[in-house]
Scaffold this motif. Structure first.
Motif, PDB file in Angstrom:
ATOM      1  N   GLN A   1     -17.280  -0.468   3.787  1.00 25.41           N
ATOM      2  CA  GLN A   1     -17.687   0.862   4.240  1.00 25.41           C
ATOM      3  C   GLN A   1     -16.687   1.393   5.260  1.00 25.41           C
ATOM      4  OE1 GLN A   1     -20.384   2.451   2.808  1.00 25.41           O
ATOM      5  NE2 GLN A   1     -19.397   4.189   3.793  1.00 25.41           N
ATOM      6  N   GLU A   2     -16.088   2.523   4.939  1.00 31.01           N
ATOM      7  CA  GLU A   2     -15.085   3.111   5.827  1.00 31.01           C
ATOM      8  C   GLU A   2     -15.726   3.728   7.073  1.00 31.01           C
ATOM      9  OE1 GLU A   2     -15.981   3.960   2.795  1.00 31.01           O
ATOM     10  OE2 GLU A   2     -15.742   6.090   2.353  1.00 31.01           O
ATOM     11  N   ARG A   3     -14.885   4.110   8.043  1.00 35.47           N
ATOM     12  CA  ARG A   3     -15.391   4.644   9.316  1.00 35.47           C
ATOM     13  C   ARG A   3     -16.173   5.937   9.116  1.00 35.47           C
ATOM     14  NH1 ARG A   3     -13.584   8.490  12.737  1.00 35.47           N
ATOM     15  NH2 ARG A   3     -11.582   8.673  11.724  1.00 35.47           N
ATOM     16  N   HIS A   4     -15.570   6.845   8.368  1.00 43.16           N
ATOM     17  CA  HIS A   4     -16.279   8.102   8.086  1.00 43.16           C
ATOM     18  C   HIS A   4     -15.940   8.507   6.662  1.00 43.16           C
ATOM     19  CE1 HIS A   4     -17.371  12.356   8.126  1.00 43.16           C
ATOM     20  NE2 HIS A   4     -18.196  12.035   9.080  1.00 43.16           N
ATOM     21  N   ILE A   5     -16.964   8.828   5.893  1.00 40.65           N
ATOM     22  CA  ILE A   5     -16.756   9.030   4.464  1.00 40.65           C
ATOM     23  C   ILE A   5     -15.844  10.222   4.189  1.00 40.65           C
ATOM     24  CG2 ILE A   5     -18.781  10.478   3.999  1.00 40.65           C
ATOM     25  CD1 ILE A   5     -19.235   8.463   1.555  1.00 40.65           C
ATOM     26  N   LYS A   6     -15.799  11.200   5.112  1.00 41.66           N
ATOM     27  CA  LYS A   6     -14.938  12.363   4.895  1.00 41.66           C
ATOM     28  C   LYS A   6     -13.634  12.258   5.682  1.00 41.66           C
ATOM     29  CE  LYS A   6     -17.262  14.719   1.960  1.00 41.66           C
ATOM     30  NZ  LYS A   6     -16.762  14.779   0.596  1.00 41.66           N
ATOM     31  N   LEU A   7     -13.736  12.089   6.983  1.00 39.06           N
ATOM     32  CA  LEU A   7     -12.533  12.205   7.804  1.00 39.06           C
ATOM     33  C   LEU A   7     -11.955  10.868   8.259  1.00 39.06           C
ATOM     34  CD1 LEU A   7     -13.343  15.409   9.879  1.00 39.06           C
ATOM     35  CD2 LEU A   7     -12.156  15.182   7.703  1.00 39.06           C
ATOM     36  N   GLY A   8     -12.594   9.772   7.914  1.00 41.47           N
ATOM     37  CA  GLY A   8     -12.026   8.461   8.268  1.00 41.47           C
ATOM     38  C   GLY A   8     -11.972   7.563   7.056  1.00 41.47           C
ATOM     39  N   PRO A   9     -11.418   8.056   5.924  1.00 41.70           N
ATOM     40  CA  PRO A   9     -11.531   7.302   4.667  1.00 41.70           C
ATOM     41  C   PRO A   9     -10.709   6.015   4.624  1.00 41.70           C
ATOM     42  CG  PRO A   9     -10.136   9.227   4.336  1.00 41.70           C
ATOM     43  CD  PRO A   9     -10.693   9.338   5.736  1.00 41.70           C
ATOM     44  N   LEU A  10      -9.735   5.871   5.519  1.00 35.22           N
ATOM     45  CA  LEU A  10      -8.862   4.697   5.452  1.00 35.22           C
ATOM     46  C   LEU A  10      -9.033   3.799   6.676  1.00 35.22           C
ATOM     47  CD1 LEU A  10      -5.687   6.633   4.242  1.00 35.22           C
ATOM     48  CD2 LEU A  10      -7.190   5.220   2.845  1.00 35.22           C
ATOM     49  N   ASP A  11     -10.036   4.077   7.479  1.00 36.14           N
ATOM     50  CA  ASP A  11     -10.215   3.328   8.726  1.00 36.14           C
ATOM     51  C   ASP A  11     -11.533   2.581   8.725  1.00 36.14           C
ATOM     52  OD1 ASP A  11      -7.944   4.653   9.633  1.00 36.14           O
ATOM     53  OD2 ASP A  11      -9.102   6.267  10.560  1.00 36.14           O
ATOM     54  N   PHE A  12     -11.594   1.566   9.590  1.00 30.48           N
ATOM     55  CA  PHE A  12     -12.869   0.994   9.994  1.00 30.48           C
ATOM     56  C   PHE A  12     -13.141   1.472  11.419  1.00 30.48           C
ATOM     57  CE2 PHE A  12     -11.805  -2.136   6.651  1.00 30.48           C
ATOM     58  CZ  PHE A  12     -13.013  -2.142   5.972  1.00 30.48           C
ATOM     59  N   PRO A  13     -14.387   1.326  11.898  1.00 32.93           N
ATOM     60  CA  PRO A  13     -14.632   1.716  13.289  1.00 32.93           C
ATOM     61  C   PRO A  13     -13.704   0.977  14.264  1.00 32.93           C
ATOM     62  CG  PRO A  13     -16.703   1.410  12.166  1.00 32.93           C
ATOM     63  CD  PRO A  13     -15.636   0.974  11.206  1.00 32.93           C
ATOM     64  N   ALA A  14     -13.448  -0.293  14.007  1.00 32.37           N
ATOM     65  CA  ALA A  14     -12.572  -1.051  14.895  1.00 32.37           C
ATOM     66  C   ALA A  14     -11.136  -0.581  14.718  1.00 32.37           C
ATOM     67  CB  ALA A  14     -12.684  -2.538  14.574  1.00 32.37           C
ATOM     68  N   ASP A  15     -10.453  -0.325  15.822  1.00 29.21           N
ATOM     69  CA  ASP A  15      -9.055   0.086  15.748  1.00 29.21           C
ATOM     70  C   ASP A  15      -8.212  -1.010  15.112  1.00 29.21           C
ATOM     71  OD1 ASP A  15      -8.953   2.639  17.032  1.00 29.21           O
ATOM     72  OD2 ASP A  15      -9.513   1.615  18.886  1.00 29.21           O
ATOM     73  N   GLY A  16      -7.175  -0.605  14.405  1.00 30.54           N
ATOM     74  CA  GLY A  16      -6.203  -1.573  13.915  1.00 30.54           C
ATOM     75  C   GLY A  16      -6.559  -2.226  12.597  1.00 30.54           C
ATOM     76  N   VAL A  17      -7.712  -1.880  12.016  1.00 33.30           N
ATOM     77  CA  VAL A  17      -8.062  -2.419  10.705  1.00 33.30           C
ATOM     78  C   VAL A  17      -8.187  -1.245   9.735  1.00 33.30           C
ATOM     79  CG1 VAL A  17      -9.559  -3.960   9.415  1.00 33.30           C
ATOM     80  CG2 VAL A  17      -9.426  -4.176  11.893  1.00 33.30           C
ATOM     81  N   ALA A  18      -7.315  -1.225   8.728  1.00 32.08           N
ATOM     82  CA  ALA A  18      -7.329  -0.136   7.757  1.00 32.08           C
ATOM     83  C   ALA A  18      -7.879  -0.636   6.430  1.00 32.08           C
ATOM     84  CB  ALA A  18      -5.919   0.417   7.577  1.00 32.08           C
ATOM     85  N   LEU A  19      -8.293   0.299   5.597  1.00 27.40           N
ATOM     86  CA  LEU A  19      -8.937  -0.031   4.319  1.00 27.40           C
ATOM     87  C   LEU A  19      -8.294   0.797   3.217  1.00 27.40           C
ATOM     88  CD1 LEU A  19     -11.363  -1.114   2.593  1.00 27.40           C
ATOM     89  CD2 LEU A  19     -12.674   0.830   3.432  1.00 27.40           C
ATOM     90  N   CYS A  20      -8.067   0.192   2.058  1.00 26.63           N
ATOM     91  CA  CYS A  20      -7.533   0.991   0.959  1.00 26.63           C
ATOM     92  C   CYS A  20      -7.880   0.405  -0.399  1.00 26.63           C
ATOM     93  CB  CYS A  20      -6.017   1.149   1.085  1.00 26.63           C
ATOM     94  SG  CYS A  20      -5.113  -0.390   1.041  1.00 26.63           S
ATOM     95  N   GLY A  21      -7.741   1.224  -1.400  1.00 26.07           N
ATOM     96  CA  GLY A  21      -7.866   0.792  -2.785  1.00 26.07           C
ATOM     97  C   GLY A  21      -9.292   0.569  -3.231  1.00 26.07           C
TER      98      GLY A  21
END
Lengths: 693, 446
Positions: A436-456
């Motif tokens: 689950q990403e940080r924000h479905i619209k404006l944080g699609p590649l992030d997690f809440p924790a800084d420094g961890v990104a999500l993709c694919g």
């Protein structure tokens, strides 16, 4: 600082006639001069104009001001300007307090100049009371190195790694399979627009680039044993082919991909080798095994059923089934144009260029049959042959098809390592088995924790092009702190005093950002650079150990007491969150919506910051009512702050009732930044219900 | 070496590209040809599939852009010429006059109050939206500076009651306009920011890379399509979005254009204009979810409103979207698989009748509604052609900007250093736009 004499300067803005026409500004200035610790007060025609800012700086120096209160428009737009101004005057910007007397007063009480002036005075008094207690703050930096771990060596991970490496940073790919490529290693071909490419070529092109890049280390047949730490400070232990590898990592990209769900027991799958999934068909096409079936006769009839196990109570749309089924139908036709292919579907919507393939498939003779949502085709075995009976929605009649290959377009779920990785990185997943990403619209590649990104496809199933885009984007998200060499947090952060702490665990469990770590002695510690300052922990701490810099209990309490010093029985004390509720208040102001002037609002960053004891204090002081306003669900700038607020207010109501107060006088509202009318209505309703009007 | 970046278009894609590139340490020129940044998203009420309030989540990003030391906002500005240099681009921009001194204006609104002329707003005109000749694009506009309708000058708005109506002096000779009420109001506020004879301004920038983020447009149906502009109570989904927006022209009141009465029975017609000769040839993918959103919000406003969605294929393509569709179905929204034949209105009540074939039964039915919403698709911006010519990049057959190799090099154009993101590439939703914007910014800084 504490020994120094507190010298407050108050600057009240006319905003041309925007404030001055409805609020007696000279009276507010005179009133301010009489407030405790105020040594200077002045009226400005346009406080934000360049000349006024310069004269403000002079006044700060001339009168040795060490606290500044600005009474003007709204902090949502103008706080940065004034912060920069006091900073240039040599004052710490955290010693500035902003009071909104345009959006909250002059624009909304245009017909009641006297009441408006009184309210403006109160708001200034509240601002001064808080300003006296303000302390210097500073941006907090945490160093970040240039090593990035990418979990998953599929297309998303490979693309991310290449982009990380191209910047000169180090990329470490961790892949559990013996070779890179992920799900593409099973796919036959990929098509987009007019381009059609074997998947193997794509994997080879990317793998070649990775092998040639000295900045990338790919650990295949490798699993993660443990991950500890946070951005800039991850300690990772890998098990690579049985050997232990230790890595010091600064950032992480999660690219673990997806897997096809086994449609066990559905449509004779598992019961008959002629029933395969879409991915199994891809493997056959890839290995040119298509025409060979148990070394028997050639395939003549293929039936594809879409939406298998999808679009029901358990799972949603598989997202890629429609274009994949059309692509594979075309591939079959390419092998042998005489093979009959039927696609049985519920909905078929082809976006932009996918439309081209749909037309091509129809031209190639692929037959499309729509069945009703609640009547899936039935597959039986008759005399050893597969039989599909399907209800054609458009013709309204029943058809029988006898495929010698039945392909099921099934849905996907996240990789089986998802739970382990969720535990390692303390990130969340959804019920369909994806991250689950940080924000479905404006944080699609992030997690809440800084420094961890999500993709694919670890996020949700998507096309190859989208996967590449996400890989590149995730590399950017991970690269920003690595490029800067640090991350920076605003000075509004939590601070824990361990004296009374009994390690109850509430703070570190509830922090939405994982910014509170616990050491071996079970003592919580705030990693300040990760803290976003929402204040949820401070309000929930049963021992009151946690202070939020710039929004401390003492400061908020001072505002409450100042607000209710006179005529509390006529006043509604409000706590509004900075992001949405204050946006709604401002919107009411801009729209000149007129509402009663009984409110005295206190800004907090998040509605989760409001502790029960402040609400109780307002009751003790005799407030007519208390309002807490936060972001509308599901919006919350701090992910879940409004949920925490909601449950706390429920508890607060019980407590108030127990103490003999009327808990109905505590109002809770969720107000979007566009909803000026809602805020104005709440004020009107409260005034009416509380008998103030 | 110059390594700044020009971003053309400041909607949610341009904003996110700018924030990423600027946080990375690059100087960014963020350009938009309208007077404010924010794009289409700033006009929406809610976003699917969570019903997050659109401006609540976008405005903080807009303010962040405004305050970012590495970002220079160039509003009301267009690209005129581009010269490819040695590893960089020399770009000639023109900032269209807004007839207001941007440095002096504080957005106080005194001029707007003084202006005597109210005309239908470009976007909300059909649903009661009016604006003055001097106006703010929308309340949260960044920069928060007014803009004056160029038509106001040279007496063009005289018949509408413009304040210079009685003046006999030839405007082009005078160039002062001391009698204009907006000028007077601004002077009274002590600002003197109105510049009725401001001219366009040329700006030259040298940049290393360019990101095209010009966005997408909602398709305006041809006159007469499903009764559009023929029946008074037929509006598009974008117009409905503005109608239900608390910050819109009716403050969130869902009322009918014909009589300003609350609509109690509303229908949505999906794929309106799709597949027609002059219509949209593809599925725009977002309209199904927009309809689900609009019906859910309508029900939240007033649960007694009857809502029906006439559709053919349901597109619930992304994360959380199927659940959103189910939420709509649970809220009592009626989904009908249907093919519309005809839309006509009752000349007295102005109610709208739809004649349609129900796909499941094949029966022809007729039904009456208070209001009909046409779910039209997304089409390329009408300015793409001109910009493509200036930038010397290609458009695809639909008119979106073309990626040279969408598989191996997504978001890249045939000119090295020019990248694409967001609606410039095709029909897209907000989160996909943000993903592409982030990826394009990565390519642009490398």
């Amino acid at each position: 600082m504490s020994d120094e004499e507190i010298r407050v300067g108050v600057f009240v803005c006319d905003c041309g006639s925007n404030i001055a026409a409805f609020v007696n500004v000279p009276e507010v200035v005179e009133y301010s001069k009489g407030l405790k610790n105020v040594v200077f007060a002045d009226e400005g025609k346009w406080s934000c104009s360049v000349d006024a800012l310069a004269s403000m700086q002079e006044s700060i120096k001339e009168h040795n001001l060490n606290r500044v209160v600005i009474a003007s428009c709204t902090p949502r737009t103008h706080e940065p300007v004034f912060k920069a101004t006091v900073k240039e005057a040599g004052l710490n910007p955290y010693l500035l307090e902003f009071v909104s007397i345009r959006e909250q007063v002059s624009w909304v009480h245009m017909k009641e100049p006297e009441a408006a002036t009184e309210k403006a005075k109160d708001l200034v008094k509240m601002g001064v009371a808080k300003a006296i207690l303000l302390e210097e703050g500073e941006e907090i930096r945490l160093p970040v190195g240039t090593d990035c771990m990418i979990i998953g060596g599929g297309l998303a991970g490979m693309t991310a790694a290449l982009n990380i490496a191209e910047q000169g940073f180090n990329a470490y790919i961790v892949e559990k399979q013996p070779k890179l490529g992920g799900i593409l290693n099973r796919v036959s071909n990929v098509s987009h627009d007019h381009i059609d490419m074997p998947a193997a070529d794509i994997v080879k092109a990317k793998t070649d680039l990775i092998e040639a890049n000295p900045n990338i280390t790919a650990y295949t047949s490798t699993e993660i044993e443990s991950v500890n730490g946070y951005i800039g400070n991850y300690k990772v232990v890998l098990n690579s082919n049985g050997e232990t590898v230790n890595l010091d990592i600064s950032t992480v990209i999660v690219a673990t991909g997806m897997r096809e769900i086994e449609p066990e027991g559905m449509f004779q799958y598992g019961n008959d080798p002629r029933v395969v999934t879409q991915l199994q068909l891809e493997e056959r096409l890839r290995n040119s095994e298509f025409g060979i079936r148990n070394s028997e006769s050639e395939i003549k009839n293929v039936v594809i059923i879409n939406c298998v196990g999808s679009k029901n109570e358990e799972r949603g749309c598989c997202a890629i089934g429609c274009p994949v089924s059309v692509k594979n139908a075309l591939a079959i036709k390419k092998v042998n144009k005489d093979i009959n292919v039927h696609i049985l579907y519920r909905d078929l919507s082809m976006v932009k260029d996918e439309q081209i393939h749909l037309q091509a498939a129809k031209a190639a003779g692929v037959k499309f049959l729509r069945f009703p949502d609640d009547r899936y085709p039935e597959v039986t075995k008759e005399d050893g042959n597969l039989s599909v009976s399907v209800n054609d929605l458009l013709l309204g009649s029943e058809y029988k098809l006898r495929p010698d290959l039945l392909v099921l377009t099934v849905g996907f779920t996240g990789d089986e390592t998802i739970d382990a990785i969720r535990g390692h990185l303390k990130i969340s997943t959804n019920k369909e088995g994806f991250f689950q990403e940080r924000h479905i619209k404006l944080g699609p590649l992030d997690f809440p924790a800084d420094g961890v990104a999500l993709c694919g496809c670890a996020k949700n199933p998507k096309t190859l092009k989208e996967t590449c885009e996400e890989g590149i984007g995730a590399a950017m998200r991970a690269a920003i702190p690595m490029k800067n060499g640090f991350i920076e947090a605003e000075g509004i952060v939590a601070d824990i005093d361990l004296t009374n702490c009994d390690s109850c665990s509430i703070c570190w469990k509830r922090c939405p950002y994982g910014a509170i770590k616990v050491n071996e002695n079970k003592e919580p510690e705030v990693i300040k650079a990760l803290c976003k300052g929402c204040g949820l922990c401070a309000a929930d701490c049963p021992k009151e150990c946690i202070t939020i810099v710039h929004y401390s209990d003492e400061q908020l309490l001072a505002q409450v007491e100042a607000a209710l010093e006179e005529n509390p029985e006529k006043k509604i004390l409000g706590f509004v969150c900075h992001w949405c509720a204050l946006g709604g208040v401002d919107m009411a102001g801009v729209s000149r919506l007129q509402y009663p002037p009984n409110g005295r609002l206190i800004r907090v960053m998040c509605s989760a910051r409001v502790p029960t004891k402040l609400i109780e204090r307002a009751y003790e002081l005799g407030a007519a009512g208390v309002l807490v306003a936060g972001c509308e669900f599901p919006t919350c700038h701090y992910i879940t702050g409004n949920y925490a607020c909601e449950s706390r207010i429920k508890r607060a109501k019980k407590r108030l009732a127990k103490k003999g107060y009327n808990a109905d006088n505590l109002w809770l509202t969720w107000c979007s930044a566009a909803d000026g009318p809602k805020f104005a209505n709440v004020m009107r309703d409260m005034v009416k219900e509380l008998g103030l009007g | 070496m110059n390594d700044s970046i020009l971003i053309i278009g400041a909607g949610v894609a341009g904003i996110n590209a700018a924030l990423n590139a600027a946080s990375y340490g690059k100087k960014v020129y963020l350009l938009d040809d309208t007077p404010s940044i924010g794009g289409m998203m700033a006009r929406l009420d809610k976003t699917f599939p969570t019903n997050d309030c659109s401006i609540c989540i976008e405005a903080p990003q807009m303010y962040e852009v405004d305050n970012h030391p590495n970002i220079e906002i160039l509003s009301n500005t267009e690209v005129r010429r581009l010269k490819k240099g040695d590893g960089d681009f020399k770009v000639r921009l023109v900032q269209k006059a807004r007839f207001i001194d941007e440095e002096k204006c504080t957005g106080c609104g005194a001029c707007m109050e003084a202006c005597p002329v109210s005309i239908p707003d470009e976007m909300d005109g059909r649903i009661f939206g009016n604006r003055k000749l001097v106006f703010m694009p929308f309340p949260q506009a960044v920069p928060n500076v007014a803009v004056i309708d160029p038509d106001c000058r040279f007496g063009k708005m005289r018949e509408n009651g413009a304040c210079v109506g009685g003046c006999v002096v030839d405007c082009s000779q005078c160039r002062e306009c001391p009698i204009a009420l907006c000028v007077k109001a601004c002077q009274k506020e002590g600002k003197d920011a109105v510049r009725l004879w401001q001219s366009n301004k040329n700006i030259n920038v040298d940049v290393k890379s360019i990101i095209v983020a010009t966005g997408i447009m909602d398709d305006i149906p041809a006159e007469g399509l499903h009764g559009y502009k023929v029946c008074e109570n037929v509006i598009t989904n974008m117009e409905f979005e503005r109608l239900m927006n608390a910050g819109g022209p009716t403050a969130g009141q869902i009322i009918r254009p014909s009589d300003r009465k609350h609509a109690h029975k509303i229908a949505w017609l999906q794929c309106a204009g799709r597949g027609l000769e002059h219509g949209v040839p593809y599925c725009s993918k977002v309209c199904c979810m927009i309809a689900a959103k609009q019906t859910i919000i309508t029900k939240e406003h007033d649960a007694s409103v009857e809502t029906s969605i006439f559709y053919n294929d349901l597109k619930a393509y992304g994360k959380g979207m199927w659940g959103f569709y189910e939420k709509a179905a649970e809220a009592g929204i009626r989904y009908v698989r249907a093919r519309p034949y005809d839309v006509f209105e009752d000349p007295e009540t102005k109610n709208v009748f739809i004649r349609y074939e129900e796909l499941e039964t094949g029966e022809l039915r007729k039904e009456e509604f208070d209001l009909l919403v046409l779910s039209t698709g997304l089409v390329p911006s009408d300015r793409n052609k001109r910009l493509a010519k200036i930038l010397k990049i290609d458009l695809d057959k639909f008119g979106f900007f073309k990626e040279e190799d969408p598989i191996m090099a997504p978001l890249e154009t045939k000119v090295k250093g020019i990248y694409l993101c967001g609606g410039a590439t095709g029909p897209i939703d907000i989160s996909e736009s943000v993903v592409q914007a982030t990826a394009a910014s990565m390519k642009a800084v490398l």
